[in-house]
Enzyme design. Structure first.
Site, PDB file in Angstrom:
ATOM      1  N   TYR A  18     -20.442  14.200 -10.353  1.00  0.00           N
ATOM      2  CA  TYR A  18     -21.686  14.894 -10.694  1.00  0.00           C
ATOM      3  C   TYR A  18     -21.863  14.969 -12.212  1.00  0.00           C
ATOM      4  O   TYR A  18     -22.958  14.744 -12.720  1.00  0.00           O
ATOM      5  CB  TYR A  18     -21.695  16.290 -10.072  1.00  0.00           C
ATOM      6  CG  TYR A  18     -23.063  16.891  -9.998  1.00  0.00           C
ATOM      7  CD1 TYR A  18     -23.930  16.572  -8.968  1.00  0.00           C
ATOM      8  CD2 TYR A  18     -23.509  17.769 -10.975  1.00  0.00           C
ATOM      9  CE1 TYR A  18     -25.210  17.125  -8.898  1.00  0.00           C
ATOM     10  CE2 TYR A  18     -24.779  18.324 -10.915  1.00  0.00           C
ATOM     11  CZ  TYR A  18     -25.625  17.987  -9.880  1.00  0.00           C
ATOM     12  OH  TYR A  18     -26.889  18.520  -9.825  1.00  0.00           O
ATOM     13  N   HIS A  22     -24.928  13.149 -14.475  1.00  0.00           N
ATOM     14  CA  HIS A  22     -25.814  13.933 -15.329  1.00  0.00           C
ATOM     15  C   HIS A  22     -25.561  13.727 -16.822  1.00  0.00           C
ATOM     16  O   HIS A  22     -26.364  14.163 -17.642  1.00  0.00           O
ATOM     17  CB  HIS A  22     -25.759  15.406 -14.923  1.00  0.00           C
ATOM     18  CG  HIS A  22     -26.489  15.621 -13.641  1.00  0.00           C
ATOM     19  ND1 HIS A  22     -25.918  15.349 -12.418  1.00  0.00           N
ATOM     20  CD2 HIS A  22     -27.765  16.020 -13.403  1.00  0.00           C
ATOM     21  CE1 HIS A  22     -26.801  15.588 -11.480  1.00  0.00           C
ATOM     22  NE2 HIS A  22     -27.940  15.991 -12.041  1.00  0.00           N
ATOM     23  N   TRP A  79     -32.120   8.483  -6.682  1.00  0.00           N
ATOM     24  CA  TRP A  79     -31.285   9.377  -7.483  1.00  0.00           C
ATOM     25  C   TRP A  79     -30.606  10.417  -6.597  1.00  0.00           C
ATOM     26  O   TRP A  79     -29.417  10.667  -6.688  1.00  0.00           O
ATOM     27  CB  TRP A  79     -32.138  10.035  -8.566  1.00  0.00           C
ATOM     28  CG  TRP A  79     -31.461  11.105  -9.360  1.00  0.00           C
ATOM     29  CD1 TRP A  79     -31.662  12.455  -9.262  1.00  0.00           C
ATOM     30  CD2 TRP A  79     -30.472  10.933 -10.377  1.00  0.00           C
ATOM     31  NE1 TRP A  79     -30.868  13.128 -10.151  1.00  0.00           N
ATOM     32  CE2 TRP A  79     -30.121  12.218 -10.847  1.00  0.00           C
ATOM     33  CE3 TRP A  79     -29.841   9.835 -10.933  1.00  0.00           C
ATOM     34  CZ2 TRP A  79     -29.175  12.415 -11.841  1.00  0.00           C
ATOM     35  CZ3 TRP A  79     -28.901  10.026 -11.929  1.00  0.00           C
ATOM     36  CH2 TRP A  79     -28.583  11.310 -12.372  1.00  0.00           C
TER      37      TRP A  79
END
Length: 109
Positions: A18, A22, A79
């Site tokens: 994650y 990001h 996404w």
């Protein structure tokens, strides 16, 4: 303008993935977020509990329509195909929520 906040958990073992996603959000996603009237958007991570807190400013007039526009976008769906498997929704979220929305109880400029 309306400030908004939300929470969700991360699946065990998915924190690094994650963070990687990001650290380099796709330009098309950043553009879509802007076109959906969201500004000043941040996501914070609390470890070791692996809780995410998102906060942003909504500058539009129809949040539901802007969120529907975001959800319908094919690039955003792609996404999400990477992000959603990392996430662990809160058991206490409302019907229809993925991220649990939060109420603002304090703000200072």
């Amino acid at each position: 303008m309306q400030r908004m906040g939300m929470m969700i958990g991360l699946q065990p073992g998915k924190v690094d993935e994650y963070k990687r996603l990001h650290a380099a959000v796709w330009p098309e996603i950043l553009d879509l977020i802007s076109r959906c009237n969201i500004k000043n958007y941040s996501i914070f991570l609390r470890e070791p509990e692996n809780l995410l807190f998102g906060v942003w400013e909504y500058h539009g007039s129809d949040f539901e329509a802007d969120m529907a526009k975001m959800a319908a976008d094919p690039k955003n769906q792609e996404w999400w195909s990477f992000c959603i498997p990392c996430q662990k929704p809160l058991d206490t979220r409302k019907e229809g929520e993925w991220w649990a929305m939060m109420d603002e109880v304090f703000h200072m400029d």
